[in-house]
Motif scaffolding. Structure first.
Motif, mmCIF file in Angstrom:
data_model
loop_
_atom_site.group_PDB
_atom_site.id
_atom_site.type_symbol
_atom_site.label_atom_id
_atom_site.label_comp_id
_atom_site.label_asym_id
_atom_site.label_seq_id
_atom_site.Cartn_x
_atom_site.Cartn_y
_atom_site.Cartn_z
ATOM 1 N N ARG A 344 0.844 -1.218 0.045
ATOM 2 C CA ARG A 344 0.194 -0.109 -0.040
ATOM 3 C C ARG A 344 0.880 1.185 0.037
ATOM 4 N N GLU A 345 0.691 2.195 -0.887
ATOM 5 C CA GLU A 345 1.359 3.364 -0.875
ATOM 6 C C GLU A 345 0.495 4.498 -1.281
ATOM 7 N N ILE A 346 0.588 5.630 -0.936
ATOM 8 C CA ILE A 346 -0.080 6.936 -1.220
ATOM 9 C C ILE A 346 0.837 8.185 -1.555
ATOM 10 N N ASP A 347 0.915 8.703 -2.562
ATOM 11 C CA ASP A 347 1.811 9.632 -2.786
ATOM 12 C C ASP A 347 1.943 10.804 -1.933
ATOM 13 N N LEU A 348 0.763 11.394 -1.623
ATOM 14 C CA LEU A 348 0.851 12.550 -0.825
ATOM 15 C C LEU A 348 -0.320 12.555 0.447
ATOM 16 N N LEU A 349 -0.001 12.897 1.572
ATOM 17 C CA LEU A 349 -1.013 12.795 2.471
ATOM 18 C C LEU A 349 -1.198 13.942 3.484
ATOM 19 N N ILE A 350 -2.056 14.816 3.291
ATOM 20 C CA ILE A 350 -1.936 16.050 3.962
ATOM 21 C C ILE A 350 -3.050 16.202 5.127
ATOM 22 N N GLU A 351 -2.171 16.560 6.197
ATOM 23 C CA GLU A 351 -3.263 16.581 7.435
ATOM 24 C C GLU A 351 -3.668 18.482 7.384
ATOM 25 N N LEU A 352 -4.612 18.572 7.573
ATOM 26 C CA LEU A 352 -5.365 19.782 7.623
ATOM 27 C C LEU A 352 -5.138 20.249 8.938
ATOM 28 N N PRO A 353 -4.806 21.646 9.152
ATOM 29 C CA PRO A 353 -5.135 22.201 10.541
ATOM 30 C C PRO A 353 -6.143 22.047 11.424
ATOM 31 N N GLY A 354 -7.540 22.176 10.710
ATOM 32 C CA GLY A 354 -8.516 21.844 11.568
ATOM 33 C C GLY A 354 -8.984 20.565 11.677
ATOM 34 N N GLY A 355 -8.044 19.398 11.137
ATOM 35 C CA GLY A 355 -8.433 18.021 11.308
ATOM 36 C C GLY A 355 -8.823 17.352 10.139
ATOM 37 N N GLY A 356 -8.373 16.265 9.923
ATOM 38 C CA GLY A 356 -8.714 15.503 8.568
ATOM 39 C C GLY A 356 -7.752 15.635 7.706
ATOM 40 N N MET A 357 -7.873 14.690 6.740
ATOM 41 C CA MET A 357 -6.892 14.438 5.716
ATOM 42 C C MET A 357 -7.130 14.280 4.338
ATOM 43 N N VAL A 358 -6.087 14.696 3.393
ATOM 44 C CA VAL A 358 -6.551 14.694 2.137
ATOM 45 C C VAL A 358 -5.395 13.855 1.469
ATOM 46 N N ALA A 359 -5.834 12.858 0.807
ATOM 47 C CA ALA A 359 -4.952 11.835 -0.001
ATOM 48 C C ALA A 359 -4.801 12.043 -1.476
ATOM 49 N N ILE A 360 -3.608 11.908 -1.815
ATOM 50 C CA ILE A 360 -3.334 12.290 -3.374
ATOM 51 C C ILE A 360 -2.497 11.345 -4.024
ATOM 52 N N GLU A 361 -2.960 10.777 -5.096
ATOM 53 C CA GLU A 361 -2.290 9.860 -5.935
ATOM 54 C C GLU A 361 -2.025 10.684 -7.302
ATOM 55 N N VAL A 362 -0.815 10.367 -7.786
ATOM 56 C CA VAL A 362 -0.468 11.278 -8.843
ATOM 57 C C VAL A 362 -0.133 10.295 -10.038
ATOM 58 N N GLN A 363 -0.877 10.213 -11.338
ATOM 59 C CA GLN A 363 -0.749 9.315 -12.459
ATOM 60 C C GLN A 363 -0.435 10.062 -13.701
ATOM 61 N N ALA A 364 0.595 9.388 -14.532
ATOM 62 C CA ALA A 364 0.929 10.140 -15.785
ATOM 63 C C ALA A 364 -0.461 9.861 -16.923
ATOM 64 N N SER A 365 -0.889 8.847 -16.554
ATOM 65 C CA SER A 365 -2.116 8.553 -17.433
ATOM 66 C C SER A 365 -3.425 9.566 -17.722
ATOM 67 N N ALA A 366 -3.970 9.245 -18.841
ATOM 68 C CA ALA A 366 -5.154 10.534 -18.771
ATOM 69 C C ALA A 366 -6.489 10.052 -18.370
ATOM 70 N N GLY A 367 -6.528 8.600 -18.067
ATOM 71 C CA GLY A 367 -7.895 8.140 -17.696
ATOM 72 C C GLY A 367 -7.688 7.067 -16.613
ATOM 73 N N PRO A 368 -7.500 7.285 -15.501
ATOM 74 C CA PRO A 368 -7.058 6.499 -14.499
ATOM 75 C C PRO A 368 -8.552 5.759 -14.253
ATOM 76 N N GLY A 369 -8.405 4.339 -14.100
ATOM 77 C CA GLY A 369 -9.712 3.513 -13.733
ATOM 78 C C GLY A 369 -9.879 3.427 -12.176
ATOM 79 N N PRO A 370 -11.039 2.597 -11.745
ATOM 80 C CA PRO A 370 -11.347 2.336 -10.321
ATOM 81 C C PRO A 370 -10.241 2.022 -9.595
ATOM 82 N N ASP A 371 -9.252 1.174 -10.160
ATOM 83 C CA ASP A 371 -8.261 0.511 -9.495
ATOM 84 C C ASP A 371 -6.967 1.429 -8.964
#
Length: 417
Positions: A344-371
């Protein structure tokens, strides 16, 4: 021939700077050389003391208190690390009582403000200024940012974009330094960045103190920078980097410190929590600016088309560069996530100051699928509502749902108006 002055582009950090200079007597702007710190500070100053001017530096060395009294407040002291005695005088002036916004101090070395004898504690509040983001280049620095929109739920709305993979590669290689941004051709920009890297290795390191600097070898330092650059957005072990660069651990540690002091590289920490087991603590490596990345590796848009792995690393490094100033401005924290078994890996995980997280994956493809969202889905299932939103950022033009609180969106969403 006169040169027209460029209009000021609002920085993401401007709102924080305005707040602090309205309420605090001293503010220090830190960040890489040439990223616009002085320009942002000078807009808030009535007078300037540029310590890279020999006559000004000599006056501050001889009698820094008198030098300060000879200037009108608010005073900008630029490149303070060239005359460290200046900060003692700033401390004394603040302690004697000054109005909010009296002192703006700029510097290009990170570690100097972390030392045991640092006089700025409680007197100078730090603000980090980084190279331009695309949002700032497009005049949107004062607009609501991606992370604010993610927290409010509006970042998941469709974002019109016509950009494709080749466009993102060109944007990334253009980097974020103001001088390079004003150049008219990719070739001129490439040459500027090549010179910037050379100056950093051969000149700027001399402005740092300590045994690591004395032991510096420019060619070996360049080799170390190249090893980090080719692994940017990856989690190489220290041993593998040392083997690639032909350095021992002690020298590599010293060179890491030098490059991080100059805001050239960053070790992004791994997110850890007792709610999840077997998470790696290995940091993720990044070059802070993608123009510097291209110059360090000697690559251009044409050669990158033949290197799929490098393209992915470039886009991940580019996305991190777009988000880093937002994270700084909001006092959030940015991490990556990887399990010890690499499943398991997630490129960027941002912890917001008010609580809560934003998770980001980065892909070079133009149409990522559900996987493409399976790792973010796994994290969502583990931490529940603490995951506010997940994004798979891609090189295509469409925004669409991939799952509950997870969307695929163009990379251009990062600077949408």
């Amino acid at each position: 021939m006169s040169v027209a002055r460029r209009p000021y582009l609002n920085r993401i950090a401007d709102a924080e700077l305005d707040l602090l200079t309205d309420e605090l007597p001293g503010v220090m702007l830190v960040g890489p050389r040439g990223c616009g710190k002085t320009t942002s500070a000078s807009r808030r100053a009535a007078s300037e003391a540029r310590l890279d001017v020999p006559s000004v530096a000599e006056a501050f060395r001889a009698n820094p208190d008198a030098a300060i009294r000879g200037n009108t407040l608010p005073l900008l002291i630029d490149e303070w690390q060239l005359v460290p005695e200046a900060l003692g005088a700033v401390k004394r002036a603040i302690d004697s009582g000054t109005q909010p916004g009296s002192f703006l101090v700029t510097g290009s070395i990170r570690s100097a403000v972390d030392g045991e004898h640092w006089p700025g504690t409680g007197r100078l509040t730090r603000v980090t200024i980084l190279p331009f983001t695309e949002r700032e280049k497009r005049g949107l620095g004062s607009k609501q940012g991606f992370l604010e929109r993610a927290a409010s739920g509006t970042a998941s709305e469709p974002t019109p974009s016509t950009l494709e993979i080749d466009d993102y590669i060109e944007l990334a290689l253009a980097g974020g330094y103001p001088e390079a941004a004003g150049l008219g051709s990719p070739e001129a920009s490439r040459r500027w960045y090549a010179s910037y890297v050379s100056d950093t290795i051969n000149r700027d390191v001399r402005g740092l103190s300590g045994s690591a600097t004395r032991a510096r070898d420019p060619q070996r330092l360049r080799t170390w920078l190249e090893a980090i650059a080719i692994n940017s957005a990856g989690t190489p072990t220290a041993a593998s980097l040392c083997r690639a660069a032909g350095l021992n651990n002690r020298t590599a540690d010293a060179y890491d410190g030098l490059l991080e002091d100059l805001f050239v590289t960053e070790r992004l920490p791994a997110w850890n929590t007792n709610r999840l087991k077997r998470l790696t603590r290995t940091p993720k490596r990044y070059l802070i600016d993608t123009g510097v990345w291209g110059a360090a590796l000697g690559v251009d848009a044409v050669s990158l088309k033949l290197e799929g792995n490098l393209t992915g690393r470039l886009l991940d490094t580019f996305v991190a560069a777009q988000l880093r100033p937002e994270v700084e401005a909001t006092s959030g924290r940015m991490y990556h996530l990887r399990t010890a078994d690499n499943r398991r890996e997630i490129d960027l995980l941002i912890e917001l100051p008010g609580g809560g997280m934003v998770a980001i994956e980065v892909q070079a493809s133009a149409g990522p699928g559900p996987d493409s969202a399976k790792h973010i889905e796994w994290l969502r299932d583990q931490i529940g509502d603490d995951l506010i939103a997940g994004f798979v950022l891609h090189s295509g033009t469409r925004t669409y749902e991939l799952g509950e609180r997870i969307v695929a969106a163009p990379i251009a969403s990062l600077w949408a108006d």
